[in-house]
Design a protein around this motif. Structure first.
Motif, PDB file in Angstrom:
ATOM      1  N   ASP A 186     -10.431  43.557  69.020  1.00 27.25           N
ATOM      2  CA  ASP A 186     -10.268  42.701  70.202  1.00 27.25           C
ATOM      3  C   ASP A 186      -8.858  42.117  70.274  1.00 27.25           C
ATOM      4  O   ASP A 186      -8.612  41.163  70.995  1.00 27.25           O
ATOM      5  CB  ASP A 186     -11.359  41.618  70.276  1.00 27.25           C
TER       6      ASP A 186
ATOM      7  N   GLU B 137     -12.731  42.522  75.810  1.00 28.61           N
ATOM      8  CA  GLU B 137     -12.352  41.242  75.200  1.00 28.61           C
ATOM      9  C   GLU B 137     -10.845  41.165  74.965  1.00 28.61           C
ATOM     10  O   GLU B 137     -10.228  40.110  75.160  1.00 28.61           O
ATOM     11  CB  GLU B 137     -13.086  41.050  73.866  1.00 28.61           C
TER      12      GLU B 137
ATOM     13  N   ARG C 228      -8.433  38.444  76.541  1.00 32.28           N
ATOM     14  CA  ARG C 228      -7.707  37.576  75.611  1.00 32.28           C
ATOM     15  C   ARG C 228      -6.209  37.563  75.913  1.00 32.28           C
ATOM     16  O   ARG C 228      -5.570  36.508  75.954  1.00 32.28           O
ATOM     17  CB  ARG C 228      -7.959  38.117  74.207  1.00 32.28           C
TER      18      ARG C 228
END
Ligand SMILES: C[S@@+](CC[C@H](N)C(=O)[O-])C[C@H]1O[C@@H](n2cnc3c(N)ncnc32)[C@H](O)[C@@H]1O
Length: 220
Positions: free
Chosen positions: A54, A103, A107
């Motif tokens: 991620d 993700e 992010r």
């Protein structure tokens, strides 16, 4: 990088067993990036993580690049926008698991957006945020880095190269990931003239576009 400090290194034992998914902790991420410190802080240096999870490494790379943007341009909004888009456009990643890709994209966007909002508050432009989203959707991909395809559609992974032109414009050229990695391909690929093709040839070449107008591509 407090963001990583409080983050778990595994999501589940099953994912560790199935995919070797153990995220790298903050200390190792920083120690490794410090080995290429200048490059990690250079706004337009290109980084690709072929099993990004991620995004522990990519988030710190973006963090360092945006620190450099802040130092030089935090007092001039348009320049901050322009250089932060260049920083984003030079960060690439792939992961086998779709949720990781989503993700990671979110992010990196949050990282960009929170800095942007902190600096310019209500003066932030939606067009700049849309361009950032557009680039992240193109650069952070769900794919298998071993066979260079999407795990479900089996379509080849295609990355976009973004190059600034004349200050405010961006040139986009798309390349097949497999051909960028497997140099042997150049000996079996022929161009229109029947000559051995070069791995430098894009599969698609786009007209120049203003860096704040990329998001409009999504709408069309
Ligand atoms: C050890 S984790 C590392 C994640 C990240 N690089 C980090 O350091 O935090 C390995 C990652 O590789 C991904 N992965 C495993 N096989 C892969 C493949 N063939 N192609 C792309 N990603 C893969 C997993 O989903 C997992 O997120």
């Amino acid at each position: 990088m407090s963001e990583i400090k409080n983050k778990k290194q595994i999501k589940s034992k099953q994912r560790v067993a199935d995919h070797g998914e153990v995220f790298t902790n903050e200390r190792e991420v920083n120690a490794m990036l410090d080995l290429v410190k200048n490059e990690s802080e250079r706004i337009d240096s290109r980084f690709l993580e072929p099993a990004m999870g991620d995004g522990n490494f990519l988030a710190e790379v973006l963090n360092r690049k945006l620190n450099s943007v802040d130092v030089k341009y935090k007092n001039v909004q348009f320049e901050w926008e322009r250089y932060s888009i260049i920083a984003l456009s030079s960060v690439y990643g792939v992961d086998l698991l779709e949720d990781n890709a989503i993700e990671c994209r979110n992010r990196l966007f949050q990282l960009f957006d929170s800095r942007y909002s902190n600096l310019f508050g209500e003066k932030c432009n939606e067009s700049c945020k849309s361009s950032a989203r557009f680039i992240l959707n193109r650069n952070i991909l769900w794919g298998d880095a071993l066979d260079f395809t999407n795990p479900v559609t089996k379509k080849p992974i295609i990355f976009s190269e973004w190059s600034p032109v004349n200050g405010t414009l961006l040139k986009r050229r798309d390349f097949i990931f497999k051909f960028l990695v497997e140099k042997s391909h150049q000996f079996s690929m022929f161009n229109d003239e029947g000559n051995v093709g070069s791995i430098d040839e894009p599969v698609k070449d786009y007209p120049l576009i203003h860096f704040l107008k990329l998001g409009e591509e999504d709408a069309n």
